[in-house]
Design a protein around this motif. Structure first.
Motif, PDB file in Angstrom:
ATOM      1  N   LEU A 103      -2.837   6.469   3.708  1.00  0.00           N
ATOM      2  CA  LEU A 103      -3.384   5.180   4.121  1.00  0.00           C
ATOM      3  C   LEU A 103      -4.410   5.482   5.198  1.00  0.00           C
TER       4      LEU A 103
ATOM      5  N   PRO B 277       0.827  -1.214   0.000  1.00  0.00           N
ATOM      6  CA  PRO B 277       0.000   0.000   0.000  1.00  0.00           C
ATOM      7  C   PRO B 277       0.858   1.261   0.000  1.00  0.00           C
ATOM      8  N   ASP B 278       2.024   1.212   0.690  1.00  0.00           N
ATOM      9  CA  ASP B 278       2.888   2.403   0.724  1.00  0.00           C
ATOM     10  C   ASP B 278       3.360   2.759  -0.678  1.00  0.00           C
TER      11      ASP B 278
ATOM     12  N   VAL C  67       0.520   4.275  -2.724  1.00  0.00           N
ATOM     13  CA  VAL C  67       0.245   5.656  -2.322  1.00  0.00           C
ATOM     14  C   VAL C  67       1.344   6.590  -2.847  1.00  0.00           C
TER      15      VAL C  67
ATOM     16  N   TYR D 131     -12.023   5.902  -0.634  1.00  0.00           N
ATOM     17  CA  TYR D 131     -11.149   4.729  -0.600  1.00  0.00           C
ATOM     18  C   TYR D 131     -11.094   4.104  -1.990  1.00  0.00           C
TER      19      TYR D 131
ATOM     20  N   GLN E 278     -10.713  -3.316  -5.849  1.00  0.00           N
ATOM     21  CA  GLN E 278      -9.845  -2.137  -5.762  1.00  0.00           C
ATOM     22  C   GLN E 278      -9.856  -1.430  -7.120  1.00  0.00           C
TER      23      GLN E 278
ATOM     24  N   ARG F  29      -4.803   0.776   6.982  1.00  0.00           N
ATOM     25  CA  ARG F  29      -3.806   1.037   5.932  1.00  0.00           C
ATOM     26  C   ARG F  29      -4.370   0.797   4.524  1.00  0.00           C
ATOM     27  N   MET F  30      -5.630   1.161   4.349  1.00  0.00           N
ATOM     28  CA  MET F  30      -6.213   1.028   3.009  1.00  0.00           C
ATOM     29  C   MET F  30      -6.047   2.358   2.275  1.00  0.00           C
ATOM     30  N   PRO F  31      -5.612   2.316   0.999  1.00  0.00           N
ATOM     31  CA  PRO F  31      -5.318   3.554   0.268  1.00  0.00           C
ATOM     32  C   PRO F  31      -6.555   4.446   0.117  1.00  0.00           C
TER      33      PRO F  31
ATOM     34  N   SER G 124     -10.299  -5.932   2.596  1.00  0.00           N
ATOM     35  CA  SER G 124     -10.398  -6.062   1.138  1.00  0.00           C
ATOM     36  C   SER G 124     -11.521  -7.014   0.695  1.00  0.00           C
TER      37      SER G 124
ATOM     38  N   HIS H 237     -10.715   1.012  -2.384  1.00  0.00           N
ATOM     39  CA  HIS H 237     -11.519  -0.192  -2.170  1.00  0.00           C
ATOM     40  C   HIS H 237     -12.992   0.177  -2.405  1.00  0.00           C
TER      41      HIS H 237
END
Ligand code: BG6
Length: 307
Positions: free
Chosen positions: A23, A2-3, A6, A43, A105, A27-29, A71, A45
């Motif tokens: 995040l 995820p990092d 982002v 999000y 996603q 920690r979801m983008p 997710s 997601h």
């Protein structure tokens, strides 16, 4: 992972102090829009708008304090996208309720400022590993979110395959309200609706306003009407107008269903009302190869005193 995502999104789309990427929960983008008239969180997601607030007003969207941020699960609140079916799948009831778009996603396609302090974001979804499990068709979804003094959501479906397909859809918006027992809903008086909860079946809505005193799960087919939530407790009216939509769904789980939902607090039914801009049941859309259809929901909130 995820990092890295982002960082890549920042590199390509960030507009300093206006459109950021971070995040969010678990920690979801997430996309964070901050402009003079409003703020908004989205999000990736589910391309899920979880927060929108006009400056000087309380948040317009309800988000459950018990929502999953996972997710494989939908977010409870904000604006879930139901697509390509609504409710349980007719093909197989074990498929995910309300389709796979809210579990996928999405990708960011573009971010741009518009005149008048507005920001337009376009997120896209095409066939992927998850969709292939449930749906053989070749599709493209473009979700255009315009954030400004109002919130404008446009979901465009394109058939990019060689065969026609049909689908249902809903922008399943959870509005934050002061108290479901006090708000009034205008716009659906006199329309026919099909209630999924007792008394089950087809009914004709009483003249406006519609008031709430029990579990409500109603599908209004063949209606292009705009609706207004009048919320004295919040001193707010919310005008929900739409295009490319022939169905409206009104939902509040009330007490017992609320208790049965793991991702919803027992008392939260008081604080939300779903008004869903949709095409469901016999209003499902059929697209031939190359054809597109756009479903649009426009949300404008104002102080009652200002009207
Ligand atoms: C509404 C349906 O649109 O969504 C209801 O009409 C359903 O029957 C509700 O309970 C919530 O669905 P979910 O899958 O998000 O719990």
């Amino acid at each position: 992972m995820p990092d890295k995502l982002v960082a890549a999104l920042r590199e390509e789309f960030e507009i300093e102090n206006v459109v950021g990427f971070d995040l969010g929960v678990n920690r979801m983008p997430r996309i964070v829009v901050t402009i003079p008239p409003a703020e908004c969180h989205i999000y990736l997601h589910g391309a899920h708008v979880t927060h929108y607030r006009r400056r000087g007003q309380a948040p317009l969207l309800f988000l459950s304090e018990k929502s999953y941020f996972q997710s494989d699960k939908p977010i409870r609140g904000g604006v879930p996208i139901c697509w390509p079916w609504f409710g349980p799948s007719k093909a197989d009831p074990s498929y995910p309720m309300h389709g796979f778009a809210r579990l996928s996603q999405w990708s960011v396609n573009s971010v741009r400022p518009l005149p008048g302090d507005e920001i337009e974001l376009i997120l896209t979804l095409g066939p992927n590993e998850l969709s292939a499990k449930y749906w053989p068709n070749h599709f493209k979804l473009d979700y255009t979110i315009t954030v400004g003094e109002s919130l404008d959501l446009r979901l465009t479906t394109t058939n990019i395959g060689d065969n026609p397909f049909s689908y249902e859809e809903a922008l399943h918006t959870y509005f934050a309200i002061s108290d479901i027992r006090q708000v009034q809903l205008m716009g659906l008086g006199g329309s026919q609706f099909n209630s999924k909860v007792p008394p089950v079946g087809v009914h004709t809505q009483n003249p406006d306003p519609l008031l709430f005193s029990a579990e409500t799960d109603s599908v209004y087919a063949d209606t292009k009407a705009q609706c207004t939530i009048v919320d004295q407790g919040e001193d707010r009216s919310v005008l929900i107008s739409k295009e490319g939509s022939d169905s409206t769904v009104v939902w509040n789980p009330w007490t017992e269903k609320a208790k049965a939902m793991a991702d919803f607090s027992d008392e939260e039914w008081l604080k939300m009302l779903c008004i869903e801009t949709a095409n469901v049941w016999h209003n499902a859309i059929t697209l031939t190869p190359g054809q597109s259809h756009a479903l649009r929901q426009h949300i404008q909130s104002d102080r009652l005193a200002a009207l």
